[in-house]
Design a protein around this motif. Structure first.
Motif, mmCIF file in Angstrom:
data_model
loop_
_atom_site.group_PDB
_atom_site.id
_atom_site.type_symbol
_atom_site.label_atom_id
_atom_site.label_comp_id
_atom_site.label_asym_id
_atom_site.label_seq_id
_atom_site.Cartn_x
_atom_site.Cartn_y
_atom_site.Cartn_z
ATOM 1 N N ARG A 275 0.838 -1.205 0.000
ATOM 2 C CA ARG A 275 0.000 0.000 0.000
ATOM 3 C C ARG A 275 0.868 1.249 0.000
ATOM 4 O O ARG A 275 1.638 1.490 0.943
ATOM 5 N N GLU A 277 0.579 5.281 0.110
ATOM 6 C CA GLU A 277 -0.479 6.149 0.618
ATOM 7 C C GLU A 277 0.073 7.533 0.935
ATOM 8 O O GLU A 277 1.225 7.681 1.359
ATOM 9 N N ALA A 317 3.328 0.444 3.202
ATOM 10 C CA ALA A 317 2.985 -0.612 4.154
ATOM 11 C C ALA A 317 2.807 -1.929 3.418
ATOM 12 O O ALA A 317 2.448 -1.963 2.235
ATOM 13 N N LEU A 319 0.594 -5.320 3.724
ATOM 14 C CA LEU A 319 -0.605 -5.842 4.364
ATOM 15 C C LEU A 319 -0.739 -7.331 4.056
ATOM 16 O O LEU A 319 -0.508 -7.754 2.922
ATOM 17 N N GLN A 374 3.980 2.363 11.435
ATOM 18 C CA GLN A 374 2.532 2.195 11.424
ATOM 19 C C GLN A 374 2.156 0.734 11.580
ATOM 20 O O GLN A 374 2.803 -0.150 11.014
ATOM 21 N N LYS A 376 -1.333 -1.470 10.926
ATOM 22 C CA LYS A 376 -2.612 -1.303 10.245
ATOM 23 C C LYS A 376 -3.437 -2.578 10.333
ATOM 24 O O LYS A 376 -2.899 -3.691 10.259
ATOM 25 N N THR A 377 -4.722 -2.420 10.431
ATOM 26 C CA THR A 377 -5.640 -3.539 10.290
ATOM 27 C C THR A 377 -6.910 -3.005 9.652
ATOM 28 O O THR A 377 -7.182 -1.794 9.695
ATOM 29 N N GLY A 378 -7.674 -3.867 9.029
ATOM 30 C CA GLY A 378 -8.871 -3.382 8.366
ATOM 31 C C GLY A 378 -9.738 -4.497 7.828
ATOM 32 O O GLY A 378 -9.344 -5.668 7.783
ATOM 33 N N GLY A 388 -10.777 0.812 8.085
ATOM 34 C CA GLY A 388 -9.423 0.531 8.557
ATOM 35 C C GLY A 388 -9.118 1.202 9.878
ATOM 36 O O GLY A 388 -9.744 2.200 10.265
ATOM 37 N N ASN A 390 -5.579 2.506 12.025
ATOM 38 C CA ASN A 390 -4.135 2.757 11.980
ATOM 39 C C ASN A 390 -3.637 3.116 13.366
ATOM 40 O O ASN A 390 -4.303 3.835 14.107
ATOM 41 N N TYR A 410 -3.960 7.164 16.897
ATOM 42 C CA TYR A 410 -4.833 6.052 16.532
ATOM 43 C C TYR A 410 -6.003 6.615 15.732
ATOM 44 O O TYR A 410 -6.721 7.502 16.203
#
Length: 418
Positions: A275, A277, A317, A319, A374, A376-378, A388, A390, A410
């Motif tokens: 990703r 961004e 990132a 993922l 970072q 990340k989850t989503g 998502g 962060n 967050y």
């Protein structure tokens, strides 16, 4: 915090070594009796040609039938690939430099495999098989023939034999007039899927033949997105700085805006997403405290500090989709962002009962940029919407030796994929 980050790094890294998850795709299967079965296949975006697959008569049922090459002469995954069974000769000579064989040595075998269809229903059909390397086959009224491509060693030198060039030209021997331009195009054809598909199309056209093309998934998939959200930021002071003695920083609401793209490989690596961004955040923090002017003195100094920071942050990132199917994905990832920081307020105030307020602007010298990690989850629903979360951690945005200010931020975001 460090243990948590280390655990997440291990989790994502381990995903690199896992086999691709399967996704149930609508498909048709033809068995040895010639019957056509409609159902769903546990599809894995195979990079290497499969030797078996699980077939589900219903998209919801857990029970399935496992089929091998000997059981199925043909199967097709809707919107993806189709495979036809064939008995072929394979040149198994390695093509990677450390493993090259001398030119005089041969290494071949005969095998029954599923070939992936590229072009079909023409005078010249094109198929592909991938194991340790790529094999391409043409099919004519004479049967299947592997297009020859060899890389050999001659002492310390490497030698390439492009036998497929001659084979492709021989396909035109029945034509009365051969276009010189077409022959030159064959000479420039590389031994790769996109080039061979283009040239076999032109050979069929020169032979006056129609053909069908199996549209396969692009090797690299990109999805662009934009999103917005908000969250909460906490400012932490580490080290010793007398001006901030007995002061506690308040948290801050953080608006969040973002745009970027996801990049993935279509075969075997769709579990992993890269990703890229660009995001915007803004946070305002205030701290208040007091201290005695000197030992034994009743006079108290009241202090406050306020900082307002805006960040424009490009980030990268990785993922890992640890749950993935056609309708939803759940991912976890790690990344790094470089924050270009702007400070609209950086003010320190002192006040005593004996003195008026003493306000110092630009109190702390901040760098123009800082690096943060970072997590990340989503949850992605279909191919359009994603929710998502962060966490920006372990990022310090000042460069003083005795103390540091770091931000844990967050945020939650809603992204739309174009």
């Amino acid at each position: 915090m460090k243990r948590t980050a280390f655990f997440l790094i291990l989790l994502v890294s381990s995903g690199l070594h896992l086999h691709a998850q399967s996704v149930r795709k609508k498909a048709l299967v033809v068995n040895n009796a010639g019957d056509t079965l409609q159902g769903w296949i546990a599809y894995k975006n195979w990079r290497k040609n499969p030797i078996s697959f699980d077939f589900f008569p219903d998209s919801v049922l857990k029970s399935s039938t496992s089929y091998q090459v000997k059981d199925i002469p043909f199967f097709a995954i809707a919107g993806q690939d189709s495979y036809a069974r064939a008995i072929v000769n394979k040149d198994n000579r390695p093509v990677k430099v450390p493993d090259l064989l001398p030119e005089s040595e041969s290494l071949s075998s005969t095998d029954t495999v599923w070939l992936r269809r590229l072009l079909y229903d023409g005078k010249v059909e094109l198929y592909m098989f991938t194991d340790a390397k790529n094999h391409f086959y043409i099919h004519t009224d004479r049967g299947f023939e592997e297009l020859e491509y060899r890389v050999s060693s001659r002492g310390t030198e490497m030698f390439t034999q492009r036998g497929y060039i001659k084979q492709l030209k021989l396909l035109l021997e029945s034509t009365r007039s051969i276009s010189l331009e077409l022959l030159n195009q064959i000479d420039r054809t590389d031994y790769k899927e996109s080039d061979l598909v283009k040239i076999v199309k032109k050979i069929n056209e020169a032979l006056g033949s129609s053909y069908m093309e199996e549209k396969s998934t692009a090797k690299i998939l990109t999805h662009f997105f934009a999103g917005a959200g908000g969250g909460y930021s906490v400012l932490r002071l580490s080290g010793n700085y007398p001006s901030f003695e007995n002061m506690a920083f308040s948290g801050s609401f953080v608006p969040f805006a973002t745009a970027g793209m996801d990049i993935s490989a279509s075969r075997n690596l769709q579990d992993l997403i890269f990703r890229l961004e660009l995001s915007y955040t803004s946070a305002s923090h205030r701290a208040e405290g007091h201290r005695k002017m000197s030992i034994g003195s009743p006079e108290i100094t009241y202090t406050s500090y306020e900082v307002q920071q805006s960040n424009i942050a490009p980030s990268l990132a990785v993922l890992y989709n640890f749950l993935r199917n056609d309708s939803r994905k759940i991912y976890l990832g790690l990344g790094a962002a470089y924050h270009f920081a702007f400070y609209s307020k950086n003010t320190y105030t002192r006040k005593t009962s004996m003195q008026d307020e003493n306000i110092t602007e630009d109190y702390i010298s901040f760098p123009k940029g800082w690096l943060g990690m970072q997590i990340k989850t989503g949850y992605k629903l279909g191919n359009k919407w994603e929710v998502g979360l962060n966490a920006l951690l372990l990022g310090s945005f000042n460069n003083h030796l005795n103390f540091s200010l770091s931000s844990n931020t967050y945020t939650g975001q809603l992204r739309y994929f174009f």
